[in-house]
Write an enzyme that holds these catalytic residues in place. Structure first.
Site, PDB file in Angstrom:
ATOM      1  N   ARG A  10      -1.639 -38.915 -18.818  1.00  0.00           N
ATOM      2  CA  ARG A  10      -1.679 -38.957 -17.356  1.00  0.00           C
ATOM      3  C   ARG A  10      -0.676 -37.992 -16.725  1.00  0.00           C
ATOM      4  NH1 ARG A  10      -1.413 -44.633 -14.920  1.00  0.00           N
ATOM      5  NH2 ARG A  10      -2.104 -43.413 -13.149  1.00  0.00           N
ATOM      6  N   CYS A  11       0.175 -37.393 -17.535  1.00  0.00           N
ATOM      7  CA  CYS A  11       1.221 -36.492 -17.053  1.00  0.00           C
ATOM      8  C   CYS A  11       0.746 -35.045 -17.188  1.00  0.00           C
ATOM      9  CB  CYS A  11       2.490 -36.713 -17.862  1.00  0.00           C
ATOM     10  SG  CYS A  11       3.794 -35.503 -17.562  1.00  0.00           S
TER      11      CYS A  11
END
Length: 105
Positions: A10-11
């Site tokens: 998600r980063c």
């Protein structure tokens, strides 16, 4: 050479690190450290200062913590671990910026 990337998909920085390592032809394993949380012993074995491993923006109160307290905090809540981290036989590096990981290849 055994490489492991502690990764959070998600980063965006972590995703860029994966792309960069793949473009460099590196073979590496991915560890989704939020699902497979590292132990305190694994965190200390990285050889990186506790303060560097901490996502300060997510835990500003930890700025006054000792290294032992930070390692305890990170082991209890892996969301506070700075990411990505590449682990290699030569050591470990935090991918901020992702290009910093190339030194371990």
């Amino acid at each position: 050479m055994a490489l492991t990337l502690w990764h959070n998909p998600r980063c965006s920085t972590s995703r860029r690190a994966v792309e960069l390592l793949q473009a460099a032809g590196a073979e590496f394993d991915i560890r989704l450290y939020l699902q497979d949380a590292p132990s305190r012993a694994e965190l200390t074995a990285l050889g990186l200062p506790a303060a560097q491993l901490l996502r300060r923006k997510d835990a500003p109160e930890a700025a006054t913590f000792s290294a032992d307290q930070i390692f305890d905090l990170l082991a209890a809540d892996p969301r506070l671990i700075e990411r990505p981290i590449l682990i290699a036989p030569a050591g470990a590096a935090i991918g901020r910026p992702p290009e910093a990981l190339l030194a371990l290849l």
